[in-house]
Each structure stands twice: as structure tokens, then as C-alpha cells.
Enzyme design. Structure first.
Site, PDB file in Angstrom:
ATOM      1  CE1 TYR A 141      57.292  -3.549  57.683  1.00  0.00           C
ATOM      2  CE2 TYR A 141      55.265  -2.541  56.911  1.00  0.00           C
ATOM      3  CZ  TYR A 141      56.409  -2.486  57.674  1.00  0.00           C
ATOM      4  OH  TYR A 141      56.677  -1.370  58.430  1.00  0.00           O
ATOM      5  CB  SER A 144      55.203  -9.047  60.267  1.00  0.00           C
ATOM      6  OG  SER A 144      55.542  -7.777  59.738  1.00  0.00           O
ATOM      7  CE  LYS A 145      56.607  -3.487  61.285  1.00  0.00           C
ATOM      8  NZ  LYS A 145      57.517  -3.302  62.442  1.00  0.00           N
TER       9      LYS A 145
END
Length: 230
Positions: A141, A144-145
Site C-alpha cells: 500500500y 502504491s501511494k
């Protein structure tokens, strides 16, 4: 010509708050969500953002029904809070990046092509995260950010010549279903922030409204922290 604004992840609390706020500001708001039914009084399209063919078909349908999309809020996200890096399978990694990165990339591409062809300006906002800046215990996560932050700067650089502004928001802990599932370390960070609390969905929506408005006409390639000073 109506200012058509498309919000992905429109059934979530941040999505709903942003839809309401932009509708109140005079935009013709259209929501996209994986849920079959919409969560508000605005047109709704069901779409699994990991299916790029379906995403393109959905955006085309919105344009046919409502006109040129001038505002895009890439808000939808996937998050696996119990994920341990040592055990993450390739399918979970791929699913996270499909929604968090690939969908914003290609949705932005689709919208930008049509704005440029029409000779119109527009605004794109991406949802990044504090996790993309400082790292995350949910490694895929956070990665991805971080990519979304770079995507924002790169897209803004590429599209600025066409009058299309691209910015991102980087929320900290927000009182949403996803926020409730975050690891305890993130909740403690919010308590220790300058404001000493988690944020509310409406506090994210207000920043999105500003970024897509003419009041932000000289802001692009930026990532705005909305984290209470965490």
C-alpha cells in the site's frame, strides 16, 4: 456546458463527502464505485477499476450521458491492513496496484485525451496518503501511494501545457471504514499530531473542492498534506 466531475470510490465516506460538496458547488457529479447501487443523490456507475476495459466503457458512457469530463477525482483505493510483507502473495500486490495506481493512470489518460481534443482545460486530483511519504507497515500500500505522488507530479508536468492541472492529497488518519482498520501505530501518530485527532471525510472533500476550483488555478504537480500535522 456543465462542469462534469467524476469521483471514483464514490460510495466511501470521502467519496460521498466530495460528491456532496462538488454538487453543492455547481458541478454535475457522477460517481463510480464497485458497489451496484450509489450512496447518494447523483448518477452512479458500477465499475471494478481493476478491469480497464470496463473503466473505459464507463467513462465513455458518462461522457455520452452528461458531456465532457472536466474534473476527475481518483479517490478509490485498496488496502489490506493485516498484510505482512513476508507473506504478501503476487495476486494481492497486483490487486493493490491495479486499483491504487493503474486505474488512476489510465482514467487520467482517458480524460486528458478528450480534454485536449476539445481544447478544454480541466483538473485531476489523486488520493495519495501519508503512507506514501513516510512508508507503511502495509508495504504494498505504501509503495502504491508513493507511486501516486510521483504520478501526480509527472502528469502535472506533462499536461500543464494543455491547461490540465494535476494535484494530489495525502490524508493522514481519517474517520472512515478504512481508517478504522489501520494499524495501531497510525492511530497513535494521529493522537500525537499537532491537532491531536483523526480527520473527517468533509475535511478531505473541502481540499479537493479547492484544488479543482479556479481558486487553485496556479497549483499543479503538488501533493497537499491533510493530516492534522502528523
Amino acid at each position: 456546458m456543465a462542469n462534469v466531475a467524476v469521483i471514483t470510490g464514490s460510495n466511501g465516506l470521502i467519496g460521498q463527502a466530495t460528491c456532496r460538496r462538488l454538487a453543492q458547488a455547481g458541478y454535475l457529479v457522477v460517481g463510480i464505485d464497485v458497489g451496484a447501487e450509489g450512496a447518494g443523490n447523483w448518477p452512479h456507475h458500477q465499475c471494478d477499476l481493476s478491469d480497464l476495459d470496463r473503466l473505459e466503457t464507463t467513462l465513455a458512457a458518462i461522457e455520452r450521458e452528461h458531456g465532457l469530463i472536466r474534473v476527475l477525482f481518483n479517490n478509490a483505493g485498496v488496502y489490506h491492513p493485516d498484510s505482512d510483507f513476508l507473506d504478501v502473495p503476487p495476486a494481492q500486490f497486483d490487486a493493490t496496484l491495479e486499483v491504487n495506481l493503474r486505474a488512476p493512470f489510465f482514467a487520467s489518460q482517458w480524460v486528458a485525451k478528450r480534454l485536449i481534443a476539445a481544447g478544454q482545460t480541466g483538473a485531476i486530483v489523486n488520493t495519495a496518503s501519508s503512507a506514501g511519504q513516510r512508508g507503511s507497515t502495509v508495504v504494498e500500500y505504501g509503495a502504491s501511494k508513493a507511486a501516486v505522488i510521483n504520478l501526480t507530479k509527472s502528469l502535472g508536468t506533462r499536461l500543464g501545457r494543455h491547461g490540465i492541472r494535476v494535484n494530489a492529497i495525502a490524508p493522514g488518519l481519517i474517520n472512515t471504514a478504512m481508517g478504522a482498520r489501520t494499524p495501531q501505530v497510525a492511530k497513535e501518530r494521529a493522537k500525537g499530531s499537532a491537532l491531536g485527532r483523526a480527520g473527517e471525510p468533509e475535511e478531505i472533500a473541502s481540499v479537493v473542492e479547492f484544488l479543482v476550483s479556479d481558486a487553485a488555478s496556479f497549483i499543479t504537480c503538488a501533493t497537499i498534506d491533510v493530516n492534522g500535522g502528523a
